[in-house]
Write an enzyme that holds these catalytic residues in place. Structure first.
Site, PDB file in Angstrom:
ATOM      1  N   ASN A  96     -69.390  27.103 -64.356  1.00 50.92           N
ATOM      2  CA  ASN A  96     -68.319  27.450 -65.286  1.00 50.92           C
ATOM      3  C   ASN A  96     -67.319  26.319 -65.523  1.00 50.92           C
ATOM      4  O   ASN A  96     -66.227  26.551 -66.032  1.00 50.92           O
ATOM      5  CB  ASN A  96     -67.572  28.695 -64.783  1.00 50.92           C
ATOM      6  CG  ASN A  96     -68.542  29.803 -64.445  1.00 50.92           C
ATOM      7  OD1 ASN A  96     -68.687  30.163 -63.282  1.00 50.92           O
ATOM      8  ND2 ASN A  96     -69.237  30.332 -65.433  1.00 50.92           N
ATOM      9  N   LEU A 150     -70.730  26.850 -68.700  1.00 50.23           N
ATOM     10  CA  LEU A 150     -70.390  25.635 -69.437  1.00 50.23           C
ATOM     11  C   LEU A 150     -71.340  24.519 -68.997  1.00 50.23           C
ATOM     12  O   LEU A 150     -71.537  23.566 -69.716  1.00 50.23           O
ATOM     13  CB  LEU A 150     -68.958  25.193 -69.144  1.00 50.23           C
ATOM     14  CG  LEU A 150     -67.851  25.841 -69.952  1.00 50.23           C
ATOM     15  CD1 LEU A 150     -66.489  25.331 -69.500  1.00 50.23           C
ATOM     16  CD2 LEU A 150     -68.029  25.595 -71.419  1.00 50.23           C
ATOM     17  N   VAL A 182     -62.554  24.252 -67.870  1.00 53.51           N
ATOM     18  CA  VAL A 182     -62.845  25.428 -67.054  1.00 53.51           C
ATOM     19  C   VAL A 182     -63.076  26.627 -67.963  1.00 53.51           C
ATOM     20  O   VAL A 182     -62.285  26.893 -68.866  1.00 53.51           O
ATOM     21  CB  VAL A 182     -61.670  25.726 -66.095  1.00 53.51           C
ATOM     22  CG1 VAL A 182     -61.895  27.014 -65.330  1.00 53.51           C
ATOM     23  CG2 VAL A 182     -61.461  24.563 -65.146  1.00 53.51           C
ATOM     24  N   CYS A 183     -64.164  27.355 -67.716  1.00 53.37           N
ATOM     25  CA  CYS A 183     -64.435  28.601 -68.419  1.00 53.37           C
ATOM     26  C   CYS A 183     -64.115  29.738 -67.454  1.00 53.37           C
ATOM     27  O   CYS A 183     -64.887  30.031 -66.546  1.00 53.37           O
ATOM     28  CB  CYS A 183     -65.896  28.668 -68.862  1.00 53.37           C
ATOM     29  SG  CYS A 183     -66.319  30.189 -69.718  1.00 53.37           S
ATOM     30  N   LEU A 184     -62.961  30.341 -67.656  1.00 57.32           N
ATOM     31  CA  LEU A 184     -62.513  31.411 -66.778  1.00 57.32           C
ATOM     32  C   LEU A 184     -61.784  32.432 -67.641  1.00 57.32           C
ATOM     33  O   LEU A 184     -60.764  32.116 -68.262  1.00 57.32           O
ATOM     34  CB  LEU A 184     -61.588  30.844 -65.696  1.00 57.32           C
ATOM     35  CG  LEU A 184     -61.098  31.778 -64.616  1.00 57.32           C
ATOM     36  CD1 LEU A 184     -62.260  32.387 -63.834  1.00 57.32           C
ATOM     37  CD2 LEU A 184     -60.175  31.039 -63.661  1.00 57.32           C
TER      38      LEU A 184
END
Length: 144
Positions: free
Chosen positions: A34, A78, A42-44
Site C-alpha cells: 500500500n 499501490l 501511502v494508500c490508506l
C-alpha cells in the site's frame, strides 16, 4: 518484518487542515503493498477517504502508519509486486521487506533519503513538516 527500520516521513498539511487530510509519504524506499515504492505515497483509507477532523498527527504516527505496516492490504495495492508476493508467498514477502529494511531503512539510509529529498525542490516549506532535526522515531513496531 519492518522491525528495526527507520523511515523519514514527508507530511504536507493543506490550508484546510484539520478538515482536509494531510498528504503523507515515505522519503526512503519501503516494500509494502500500500506504499508506492518510488514516490513513497501511502494508500490508506483513513487518510485518503475517511479522514475526520477528530484525527490528528499523533493518530497518523502512533496508530495509522504502524497498523498499515503490520496489516497490509494486498487487495488495494499501490505496489502490485509487493501485493502479489504477499498473497502468493508470505515468507518471500517478509524476506524482501527485511532486505529493504536493511538497505533503505537503516539510520544512515534514512538520513541520506532525507537529504536527497530536501535538495530536489519538490517539498513546500509552507504547510509541511520535516523532522530532520528530530532523532527520535515516531513509533516502534515492537510496541504493537
Amino acid at each position: 518484518p519492518f522491525a528495526g527500520g527507520l523511515w523519514k516521513i514527508h507530511v504536507e498539511l493543506p490550508d484546510q487542515y484539520p478538515y482536509k487530510s494531510p498528504s503523507i509519504g515515505f522519503k526512503n524506499r519501503i516494500f509494502h503493498p500500500n506504499i508506492d515504492e518510488l514516490s513513497g505515497s501511502v494508500c490508506l483509507d483513513v487518510i485518503n477517504q475517511t479522514w475526520s477532523p477528530m484525527y490528528d498527527m499523533v493518530n497518523i504516527f502512533e496508530v495509522f502508519l504502524p497498523q498499515l505496516l503490520r496489516y497490509p492490504n494486498p487487495t488495494d495495492p499501490l505496489n502490485g509486486e509487493a501485493a502479489a508476493l504477499l498473497m502468493r508467498d508470505s515468507k518471500s514477502y517478509a524476506a524482501k521487506v527485511k532486505e529493504y529494511v536493511t538497505r533503505y531503512a537503516s539510520r544512515e539510509a534514512a538520513d541520506a533519503a532525507a537529504s536527497d529529498g530536501e535538495s530536489d525542490g519538490e517539498m513546500s516549506s509552507v504547510g509541511s513538516y520535516d523532522s530532520a532535526d528530530e532523532e527520535e522515531p515516531a513509533g516502534n513496531m515492537d510496541e504493537l
